[in-house]
Design an enzyme around this catalytic site. Structure first.
Site, PDB file in Angstrom:
ATOM      1  N   ASP A   1       3.712  -4.621  -5.410  1.00  0.00           N
ATOM      2  CA  ASP A   1       4.269  -5.878  -4.903  1.00  0.00           C
ATOM      3  C   ASP A   1       5.787  -5.807  -4.763  1.00  0.00           C
ATOM      4  O   ASP A   1       6.346  -6.241  -3.753  1.00  0.00           O
ATOM      5  CB  ASP A   1       3.898  -7.030  -5.836  1.00  0.00           C
ATOM      6  CG  ASP A   1       2.449  -7.470  -5.685  1.00  0.00           C
ATOM      7  OD1 ASP A   1       1.793  -7.039  -4.721  1.00  0.00           O
ATOM      8  OD2 ASP A   1       1.981  -8.252  -6.532  1.00  0.00           O
TER       9      ASP A   1
ATOM     10  N   GLU B   1       0.824  -1.213   0.000  1.00  0.00           N
ATOM     11  CA  GLU B   1       0.000   0.000   0.000  1.00  0.00           C
ATOM     12  C   GLU B   1       0.855   1.258   0.000  1.00  0.00           C
ATOM     13  O   GLU B   1       0.550   2.229  -0.687  1.00  0.00           O
ATOM     14  CB  GLU B   1      -0.936  -0.006   1.207  1.00  0.00           C
ATOM     15  CG  GLU B   1      -1.959  -1.129   1.202  1.00  0.00           C
ATOM     16  CD  GLU B   1      -2.752  -1.217  -0.083  1.00  0.00           C
ATOM     17  OE1 GLU B   1      -2.958  -0.183  -0.753  1.00  0.00           O
ATOM     18  OE2 GLU B   1      -3.162  -2.322  -0.436  1.00  0.00           O
TER      19      GLU B   1
END
Length: 678
Positions: free
Chosen positions: A580, A516
């Site tokens: 990621d 995030e």
């Protein structure tokens, strides 16, 4: 590399917290060898090595389209929600207007299938009759406004109230493209076998619903053809998903008077008044060309065809909420798109509907039972740890100048974390809920939500709101609010367990907290500043280096094959892939700051570093039906689970060292080819 065709897509963007005490009592095998396929070399197929036996032993259940770690957690949560709802629904003496009474009545109404069956399509007869009375193009426009404000249907364009992306403290009217039903414009415009099959199923669905509301076969077929023609024209006018990833392309501010010139059929000042919007002198338009095409269509398509189209909008929105013939037709269409074998049980559909509709009432019951204050405390500390690790990584970048580093660090420091649930709950004041009127409850809630949204105009942006309900198993980053948000529903294994070792929690929860954070620095998020404004803060040279790295990530994921000739779309999934890569790197840096991260002591035969990467892999394990896999490649900005498993690790030196991956192994990338970004 070749994988089983039944692949798993996971639509998550982040996750939660960590246990710092590696010495805690472990009550389960957090990395279970029985789930792995140890006959496979990790350097050849890390996905299969980490999860191969689990994948073989966990096929997709008949009521699902996917099944993996994420779905297991969602399944646990929906059952928890069911328990809360059935308890609330069973209570006889709760006061009218109380939290439990409102939640229980809403759920009871949805579970009252006998009443719903008796009603048939009676709940929408008045709206269909209203459309039938339209005599002119102005009547069509009036009906579109009525449908949006009265909870009847979606219409031909989107209208919302949201932040001005170049002045993030201000709310304004946002207008965007619409008018279609299928998941993506390509399904209307392409003639490959899959697109044709979906269009045929859609046509059958429309014919069925038109017949269920009184049309004969021939008339129903003609109506379906009319709707498909109009929607195909709208699809041709729409901007693609890939184009819409550019925040500058979708930022087009007009005065209301200037926007009138683009759509001469509509006088927006008076038309916005019909949407209960007054006193706005500017609008933000994401796709101006669409509105020019829409204006032309309004004048070319006969009023009688617009009436058919509007009726279809009422039908398609109502179908899942009506009697079983409508619900069954809706599921048959869903089945053709996704491959799902049987309908989701009614209790599950009603539990999800309650969460979607009055989620902050239900959420209060959920957090009282399933989310304790100490969990929120520990989560906040985990975010502190990851923020420190991310700062260390920014400071150590060899491709970024000091000037841009300072701006990046300022943005990182400005992140607002939100954990679990909002500090101030929505009270849904004025929303009428009756245990005997399911359809009307949904309609009332839609009206309430619309009015609540419009009421934000003229007020400062409320930065305390949550964009997801507490039971939601997901997380998100908002670039205009510069916030990372983690609902309570995600705080469970395999993402987090209080008894797990640091390696498991950092490889799971930690990686997605980092994910995030990385969204603030992905190809889109990096174009917003620390205050949430769409504003460049990069030097030209640094931005160019960054874009070279994004190009390399795109090429890496473009090479992955999902089904037969279908490849991952590297540009569409760019933001999530950067999330990621950055997130796993940040989590690994944070992990290496812990005592366990600096040790080599094995647990269940695996080193701490191996357990870190295996924890990451087991988050993304799973199976998916080929039909939904093909659809999600077009519509989902996340890469399939197998490629999320390997996409980041193959760019990390630590993974090569942990599993002794060497030249000649199928996943091996030369050190100079490994993508190093955040």
């Amino acid at each position: 590399m070749i994988f089983n065709n039944l692949k798993r897509f996971l639509a998550v963007a982040g996750i939660i917290f960590i246990c710092a005490a590696a010495s805690a009592q472990i009550n389960r095998k957090f990395i279970d060898r029985n789930n792995m396929d140890l006959s496979v070399k990790p350097g050849d197929d890390f996905y299969e090595y980490a999860s191969g036996n689990w994948i073989k032993n966990n096929p997709v259940p008949a009521k699902e389209t996917r099944w993996g770690s994420f779905n297991e957690l969602r399944d646990f949560n929906i059952n928890a929600v069911k328990t809360l709802l059935t308890e609330a629904a069973a209570e006889k003496n709760t006061p009218a207007g109380s939290l439990k009474r409102r939640v229980g009545d809403f759920y009871n109404a949805g579970m009252d299938s006998l009443t719903i069956e008796k009603l048939g399509y009676t709940p929408i007869k008045a709206d269909l009759a209203k459309i039938n009375q339209i005599k002119s193009l102005q009547g069509v426009l009036n009906q579109l406004a009525y449908m949006r404000t009265d909870g009847v249907g979606s219409g031909i364009f989107s209208l919302s109230v949201g932040q001005d992306r170049k002045n993030a403290n201000k709310n304004m009217v946002n207008l965007g493209q619409g008018g279609t039903t299928l998941p993506d414009r390509d399904y209307y415009l392409k003639d490959d076998a899959r697109s044709k099959k979906i269009r045929e199923a859609y046509n059958t669905y429309m014919v069925t619903l038109f017949k269920l509301t009184g049309s004969n076969q021939k008339t129903a077929e003609e109506k379906a053809a009319t709707v498909l023609k109009i929607e195909t024209d709208f699809a041709a006018a729409q901007m693609s998903r890939l184009e819409r990833r550019d925040p500058y392309k979708t930022y087009n501010k007009y005065t209301v008077a200037d926007f009138d010139k683009r759509t001469p059929t509509i006088k927006w000042e008076s038309y916005l008044h019909q949407f209960n919007i007054n006193g706005q002198d500017t609008v933000l338009v994401s796709t101006p060309k669409f509105f020019s095409s829409m204006d032309s269509l309004l004048n070319v398509v006969p009023v009688k065809d617009w009436k058919i189209y509007l009726s279809w909008n009422v039908l398609k929105n109502a179908a899942p909420l009506l009697s079983s013939p409508f619900v069954n037709a809706n599921f048959t269409f869903t089945q053709a798109q996704t491959g799902q074998k049987i309908e989701t049980p009614r209790w599950q559909r009603m539990s999800s509907q309650t969460d979607r509709t009055i989620g902050e009432l239900l959420g209060q019951l959920y957090v009282a039972k399933y989310f304790k204050p100490e969990a929120k405390e520990r989560m906040n500390q985990m975010i502190v740890n990851l923020r420190k690790a991310f700062a260390i990584r920014i400071k150590g970048l060899d491709w970024m100048s000091e000037e841009t580093k300072q701006k990046a660090l300022a943005k990182l420091d400005a992140f607002t974390p939100k954990v679990g649930y909002p500090n101030k709950w929505k009270d849904y004041k004025g929303l009428t809920i009756n245990k005997n009127t399911y359809f009307q409850n949904i309609k009332n809630a839609s009206v309430w939500q619309y009015n609540d949204m419009v009421s934000k105009l003229g007020k400062p942006v409320d930065r305390t709101l949550f964009g997801m309900t507490p039971p939601t198993v997901n997380a998100y980053y908002s670039p205009t609010l510069n916030e990372i948000v983690f609902p309570a529903g995600i705080l469970q294994f395999p993402f987090f367990d209080p008894n797990a070792d640091d390696a498991v929690n950092y490889g799971g929860i930690g990686a997605v907290i980092g994910h995030e954070m990385s969204h603030g620095f992905d190809d889109t998020g990096s174009q917003y500043d620390a205050k949430g404004n769409l504003k460049n803060w990069w030097t030209p040279g640094d931005r160019k280096k960054f874009e070279e790295k994004t190009k390399a990530i795109g090429e890496q994921f473009d090479a992955y094959t999902v089904l037969d000739t279908i490849h991952v779309q590297g540009k569409l999934t760019m933001g999530e892939n950067i999330g990621d890569l950055g997130g796993l790197n940040a989590a690994y840096t944070a992990f290496k700051l812990t005592k366990e991260g600096q040790s080599t002591t094995k647990i269940d035969g695996f080193t701490p570093d191996q357990r870190f990467f295996l924890a990451w892999a087991q988050v993304w394990r799973g199976n998916i039906l080929p039909e939904i896999a093909a659809q999600m490649i077009k519509t989902d900005p996340h890469s399939p689970g197998p490629y999320r498993t390997i996409g980041a690790p193959v760019n990390m030196d630590a993974w090569y060292k942990a599993f002794d991956v060497k030249p000649g192994d199928k996943l091996y990338k030369k050190p100079e080819d490994r993508i190093r970004m955040w």
